[in-house]
Design a protein around this motif. Sequence first.
Motif, PDB file in Angstrom:
ATOM      1  N   GLY A1178       0.760  -1.276  -0.123  1.00 24.57           N
ATOM      2  CA  GLY A1178       0.096  -0.124   0.099  1.00 24.57           C
ATOM      3  C   GLY A1178       0.794   1.428  -0.019  1.00 24.57           C
ATOM      4  O   GLY A1178       0.158   2.449   0.031  1.00 24.57           O
ATOM      5  N   ALA A1179       2.333   1.115  -0.113  1.00 26.38           N
ATOM      6  CA  ALA A1179       3.185   2.424  -0.076  1.00 26.38           C
ATOM      7  C   ALA A1179       3.928   2.686  -1.392  1.00 26.38           C
ATOM      8  O   ALA A1179       4.671   3.437  -1.213  1.00 26.38           O
ATOM      9  CB  ALA A1179       3.878   2.426   1.183  1.00 26.38           C
ATOM     10  N   GLY A1180       3.336   1.825  -2.282  1.00 31.46           N
ATOM     11  CA  GLY A1180       3.893   1.871  -3.719  1.00 31.46           C
ATOM     12  C   GLY A1180       5.252   1.343  -3.717  1.00 31.46           C
ATOM     13  O   GLY A1180       5.964   1.546  -4.698  1.00 31.46           O
ATOM     14  N   GLY A1181       5.584   0.307  -2.955  1.00 29.45           N
ATOM     15  CA  GLY A1181       6.907  -0.020  -2.673  1.00 29.45           C
ATOM     16  C   GLY A1181       6.954  -1.299  -3.409  1.00 29.45           C
ATOM     17  O   GLY A1181       6.020  -1.748  -4.340  1.00 29.45           O
ATOM     18  N   VAL A1208      12.690   9.903  -6.064  1.00 29.67           N
ATOM     19  CA  VAL A1208      12.150   8.744  -5.114  1.00 29.67           C
ATOM     20  C   VAL A1208      12.204   7.558  -5.711  1.00 29.67           C
ATOM     21  O   VAL A1208      12.794   6.497  -5.143  1.00 29.67           O
ATOM     22  CB  VAL A1208      10.868   9.132  -4.461  1.00 29.67           C
ATOM     23  N   LEU A1209      11.659   7.336  -7.009  1.00 25.71           N
ATOM     24  CA  LEU A1209      11.733   6.392  -7.736  1.00 25.71           C
ATOM     25  C   LEU A1209      13.078   5.585  -8.027  1.00 25.71           C
ATOM     26  O   LEU A1209      13.180   4.410  -7.788  1.00 25.71           O
ATOM     27  CB  LEU A1209      10.901   6.276  -8.918  1.00 25.71           C
ATOM     28  N   ASP A1210      13.794   6.505  -8.337  1.00 21.91           N
ATOM     29  CA  ASP A1210      15.353   6.064  -8.812  1.00 21.91           C
ATOM     30  C   ASP A1210      16.165   5.612  -7.459  1.00 21.91           C
ATOM     31  O   ASP A1210      16.960   4.659  -7.824  1.00 21.91           O
ATOM     32  CB  ASP A1210      15.958   7.288  -9.361  1.00 21.91           C
ATOM     33  N   ARG A1221      10.078  -0.787 -13.540  1.00 26.21           N
ATOM     34  CA  ARG A1221       9.531   0.035 -12.367  1.00 26.21           C
ATOM     35  C   ARG A1221       7.890   0.679 -12.455  1.00 26.21           C
ATOM     36  O   ARG A1221       7.690   0.989 -13.861  1.00 26.21           O
ATOM     37  CB  ARG A1221      10.501   1.513 -12.277  1.00 26.21           C
ATOM     38  N   PRO A1222       7.218   1.016 -11.748  1.00 27.59           N
ATOM     39  CA  PRO A1222       6.002   1.815 -11.836  1.00 27.59           C
ATOM     40  C   PRO A1222       6.319   3.190 -12.471  1.00 27.59           C
ATOM     41  O   PRO A1222       7.251   3.675 -12.087  1.00 27.59           O
ATOM     42  CB  PRO A1222       5.496   2.079 -10.410  1.00 27.59           C
ATOM     43  N   SER A1223       5.280   3.586 -13.189  1.00 30.91           N
ATOM     44  CA  SER A1223       5.579   4.760 -14.026  1.00 30.91           C
ATOM     45  C   SER A1223       5.302   6.034 -12.897  1.00 30.91           C
ATOM     46  O   SER A1223       4.615   6.136 -11.900  1.00 30.91           O
ATOM     47  CB  SER A1223       4.474   4.897 -15.043  1.00 30.91           C
ATOM     48  N   VAL A1224       6.132   7.173 -13.341  1.00 33.42           N
ATOM     49  CA  VAL A1224       5.938   8.176 -12.473  1.00 33.42           C
ATOM     50  C   VAL A1224       4.568   8.886 -12.431  1.00 33.42           C
ATOM     51  O   VAL A1224       4.043   9.524 -11.356  1.00 33.42           O
ATOM     52  CB  VAL A1224       7.013   9.301 -12.684  1.00 33.42           C
ATOM     53  N   HIS A1225       3.947   8.800 -13.508  1.00 35.13           N
ATOM     54  CA  HIS A1225       2.658   9.301 -13.765  1.00 35.13           C
ATOM     55  C   HIS A1225       1.457   8.488 -13.237  1.00 35.13           C
ATOM     56  O   HIS A1225       0.334   8.859 -13.093  1.00 35.13           O
ATOM     57  CB  HIS A1225       2.331   9.573 -15.167  1.00 35.13           C
ATOM     58  N   ALA A1226       1.709   7.225 -12.736  1.00 35.05           N
ATOM     59  CA  ALA A1226       0.744   6.317 -12.434  1.00 35.05           C
ATOM     60  C   ALA A1226       0.760   6.443 -10.454  1.00 35.05           C
ATOM     61  O   ALA A1226      -0.100   5.863  -9.711  1.00 35.05           O
ATOM     62  CB  ALA A1226       0.966   4.865 -12.507  1.00 35.05           C
ATOM     63  N   LEU A1227       1.637   7.445 -10.054  1.00 29.96           N
ATOM     64  CA  LEU A1227       1.655   7.533  -8.400  1.00 29.96           C
ATOM     65  C   LEU A1227       1.413   8.825  -8.231  1.00 29.96           C
ATOM     66  O   LEU A1227       2.081   9.685  -8.853  1.00 29.96           O
ATOM     67  CB  LEU A1227       2.981   6.973  -8.092  1.00 29.96           C
TER      68      LEU A1227
END
Length: 1562
Positions: A1178-1181, A1208-1210, A1221-1227
């Motif tokens: 639930g934290a995008g991890g 943060v994703l990097d 990796r998840p897209s930066v625009h999906a989070l």
Amino acid sequence: MCHATQETPLLHHFMDSPESYPCGDEHTPSPIAGRQPLEAQPLLKLGQPVSAVAALQADGHMIAFLGDTQGQLHKVFLHGSQGQVYHSQQVGPPGSAISPDLLLDSSDSHLYVLTAHQVDRMPVAACPQFPDCASCLQAQDPLCGWCVLQGRCTRKGQCRRAGQPNQWLWSYEEDSHCLHIQSLRPSHHPRQEQGQVTLSVPWLPILDADEYFHCAFGDYDSLAHVEGPYVACVTPPQDQVPLNPPGTEHVTVPLALMFEDVAVAATNFSFYDCSAIQALEAAAPCRACVGSIWRCHWCPQSSHCVYGEHCPEGERTVYSTQEVDVQVRGPGACPQVEGLAGPHLVPVGWESHLALRVRNLQHFRGLPASFHCWLELPGELLGLPATLEETAGDSGLIHCQAHQFYPSMSQRELPVPIYVTQGEAQRLDNAHALYVILYDCAMGHPDCSHCQAANRSLGCLWCADGQPACRYGPLCPPGAVELLCPAPSIDAVEPLTGPPEGGLALTILGSNLGRAFADVQYAVSVASRPCSPEPSLYRTSARIVCVTSPAPNGTTGPVQVAIKSQPPGISSQHFTYQDPVLLSLSPRWGPQAGGTQLTIRGQHLQTGGNTSAFVGGQPCPILEPVCPEAIVCRTRPQAVPGEAAVLVVFGHAQRTLLANPFRYTANPQLVAAEPSASFRGGGRLIRVRGTGLDVVQRPLLSVWLEADAEAQASKAQPRDPEPRRSCGAPAADPQACIQLGGGLLQCSTVCSVNSSSLLLCWSPAVPDRARLQRVFFTLDNVQVDFASASGGQGFLYQPNPRLAPLSREGPARPYRLKPGHILDVEGEGLNLGISKEEVRVHIGRSECLVKTLTRTHLYCEPPAHAPQPADGSGLPQFVVQMGNVRLALGPVQYEAEPPLSAFPVEAQAGLGMGAAVLIAAVLLLTLMYRHKSKQALRDYQKVLLQLESLETGVGDQCRKEFTDLMTEMTDLSSDLEASGIPFLDYRTYAERAFFPGHGGCPLQPKPEGPGEDGRCTTVHQGLTQLSNLLNSKLFLLTLIHTLEEQPSFSQRDRCHVASLLSLALHSKLEYLTDIMRTLLGDLAAHYVHRNPKLMLRRTETMVEKLLTNWLSICLYAFLREVAGEPLYMLFRAIQYQVDKGPVDAVTGKAKRTLNDSRLLREDVEFQPLTLMVLVGPGAGGAAGSSEVQRVPARVLDTDTITQVKEKVLDQVYKGTPFSQRPSVHALDLEWRSGLAGHLTLSDEDLTSVTQNHWKRLNTLQHYKVPDGATVGLIPQLHSGSSISQSLAQRCPLGENIPTLEDGEEGGVCLWHLVKATEEPEGAKVRCSSLREREPARAKAIPEIYLTRLLSMKGTLQKFVDDTFQAILSVNRPIPIAVKYLFDLLDELAEKHGIEDPGTLHIWKTNSLLLRFWVNALKNPQLIFDVRVSDNVDAILAVIAQTFIDSCTTSEHKVGRDSPVNKLLYAREIPRYKQMVERYYADIRQSSPASYQEMNSALAELSGSYTSAPHCLEALQELYNHIHRYYDQIISALEEDPVGQKLQLACRLQQVAALVENKVTDL
């Protein structure tokens, strides 16, 4: 789970369960309870509570598996009424209980064990882990046993004959014993003959009728005959037995009883050789033969050791000790010499008769009685005839012939071995070692006292006949014997002075100083005072050591020795009593560690010979010699600082210097040392800072080197640890280099103490070929490594610089210098070991001021006027001094400015006005040209000077940035060890290389419509025929040439078709390489008649694109194994540096960059922040995490929310490829504060600040997010207003800089850090017309911005160097494709007569470096699964341009108008050019790549893409191009005679018929 106990249980079933017995009411529909308890005896007791139980019935046995609360799994064997734990194992961490869910798999071979942290799959029985029978049975595993005939530990079902007796041994059966060989008869055997060996093997299994055991004697197999427990085998023949090891008489081999290839039982067996015993024991062959453990006998008459029963017929036998039923046996029965019958002392020069006692010579009766005595003299074997005298019994005497011995003796007594032979060869045994001792009375007895003191048994007398000497008594005439010795003679006395207190040990050397100590005990006096001799130090006749008595100061006199009634011996030297006095001390202090060279001054200090010094109770070793007025000693370490008294001991006399104590101070400490590099010539000044340095008496800077023999011979002197001083002479400097043990060389220089906090040292000169081992400072007794003193920076020696002579005509020719010019000196490695300020350049007696020093150039400003020569005559010499390295580059001759031509007044008056104007015009043009030339040179030199000063100014900042960057890169390297570099898989890599700009392969299979199966089959057949047709070299070459001749066939079409061919022929790389080679030959023939240097410059032909694709295929492995890591580290270093500074999200400009067009030229204040990112469910991890973790992430407070999410994703997914990796625009980014405080952050919201049609993007600073704040990445619930998302969606591919038009919303312009109109270098424009702005760039970038670029460049320099080094290094094996390509280009140049090396350089550069490596540098996304931001891409473009400039052959000069990127790397490009040239030269010198090696490598590569799903699509797309020019291709094929024979046009028509038969799609 409830337990009840009762031996005879009685259960009652009630509807209502009593409250006291709740057992069962949770598990059954009706309660169960009993009125009486159930009882049972426990089978097993464990120390820990049991948390899990499982049971298994296997092989007729019950096995229980018990897990306890401490994580131990116990295996229990339940048999009868007992339970036995036979194995326990820890599962998981200690203290973690085993879950009750123990589970067996379907085959009952594995057990699944669960704990709170892990699941383990464990074998029920691990029989194969026991390698032998003993370990198998000792394990006590009821499921395991030893399968005898299979030779392994197995379960019973796995042993084929487990049901037969003695076939499967089980540890719980009493009669189960591992098979072993109980006995051997015989246990050894002679190697010369074959025999039978019987093995006793109890419990031997019975074999079937057609099965046999066999014996293996090492490598020799022998069939075994079995009778019950006995096995009989035949030993191998002599030639099959291994040779005896040197020095032994037997060999031991393994003996194994084998069934097929399984060893059932094994032992060792020995084969002996009796004849070898005789050879090993030459002194007593018979005793060694019959006394050995083997059954060997001795034949005395033939001197042979035999293994048979008897000697040859008629010869007596001495039997082995092993025989018990014979009398003549053992060593005592051998013919032997027992010893000497007379004295063993034999005088030299006197005829002596030797007799020896012998025994058991009756074995030689009947043979000629011929005996000889043999004496082993030094360098000679002396044989003497001998006779036998028989005595009682079997004894006798051997009498050797009398003989006078004159051996060359260097000692008093010489032991000489002696033995006897029967005849001349058959040696009699010596019962023990026999020697006679030859002695010479003259040896060791130089005078009469020595001679008379000799052992009386020697019979030595002092003989005065002729030359007096000590002789054997009978050799001296009776009248010449002297019974009374001459008077004592004193030759020397040491020492000649002593303290008045006495107690000094005085040594007297001479001759006839008594025969025994009793003669001299009271016979010595010194200066008329008695002197007491020491018994232990007395040497007969030669030395007396006595202790002096007290006497007044100044007493003097000779030494006398008076022995009995003889006249006394009086010395010629006089002994003096004198009083030593201590006066002063220098220095007064020194370090606590010791090592201070202390000088004690005084009077009469050369008193006595046994002088010692002490400081504070610690010995202070004296450095020889002791002088009359000074003693020098070296202090030892002291436990604590403080004062210490100085004491000097003269014999038994002590003198203390009370007035001037020595003070121990704290040890010196070093805190800094720089610089850390020097040329091998040495002489560079090194400043060393620390504390307490003024107490060091003689600081040294030393270097340990590992030198070859030549360097040691040329530089080193033998080590003299304490060189001898002479009184009054100053201490000598240490030798430059001395030899140490172990092949080490030590070179040292003396440092000067500038103050208590500063030492000035000069680097020692070291040999050229020596390898550096250690660099350290010696501060008296304190040694400090250079790296420790400099904060971890090791010292480095660089090769000596090389400078070219000033004059191109040679060093002897003068260089003509024009006034006002800067001198430019070329060389190599000039700044590697010295700085500009340390270089001294002289022209004669004046100095040439050094302005710039680079690796390859030295610029200095000469004196305005010609200086005087240093030697007073001739022209002044140009001399460069770099430390100890002095380089004379030739004489300098100053030129005067050429005077303007002066015309006579008469001539000027005669010239017309036109001539005057013409001359003036020419003169003006000449002056302007010269002025421009000088100005260009001055500009170039000034630019270099400015660049160096700027780089020096940012040096400290670069070092700090570089330190931070290296820390980050070290962390990254450790992460990469676990995750690995995110390389693209080969398929994706090849698609991106073949089809750049498409983001992958554009050939996607088209979906098949209903009813198209039959059509697809026909098309497939046609494409397969086209694939076969491509295998015709003539067809393929005709196709390529025909397509390229068509005017409408564009350059893009050519590249596309070349990539389609590369894809279609990937499985036939040898064929593709042959096609490329042919086309390259055609291309070279085309360009050689035009301009050869233009070949391969661009990708204009299909062969050039084929070459690009071929290199991409062949160098993929090199990228992954060698060049990939430095390329990736460079990319990550750039990304890290860019992210450390603010980046404008709208204009894309950054504070940290190498590209001036991308430079943010505003001073934006920012603060780094560390956010704690929640990672978990639930934290995008990462999915699968069981707990929420906090991961720190570095961001800036000026970052937009999208920039924060990207960073943060990097950092959260730093080990994950970008595509996963998840897209930066999906989070969304959520800021969490406390328990309930959740705030979703975005680039634009209601809080965004808008002023005058400018809306500013939200940042962390806008939301006032503090350092250390907690954030989480959550799935995006709605379409956010991310500026980056909108820009990403609207910007077309290849457009890197977003415009304000893309960010407009209802007439409002977006901005982040600076508004577009505030950029200092552009004109004010409307926000809607930003795209129309021309990128106006000033010709000269302001210095403050250039400083930013230089800082970034300096920080990244190591990674740029590492990348270039990986690409241009030949330290690793060169890729065979590169060698093959370069050899091909060399061959083409030779074929077409191209001799210009520049042309070949350009060909190689265009074909490899610019075609492949520049593309790899600029586009890391072609190799790695990463995201390349616009700023990183701009920086990589600058580095790639630097690489391009390094590959050119033209001279690289910069001026004021030069592009900034050329200015940045102006100093490095010459070095990179040298790397490129060296790379080409090394490849050319390497061994050529053979055709077979290349084809083998290509065949291996061909399999890398065999499973490509797009091969048919590639053929279909290729056919589409063929279809466009179908008629032209058919015509070309029909015009070719060979093509007509091969019917190539017809085959293509067949392909067209199949593919186009009303079928348009696959």
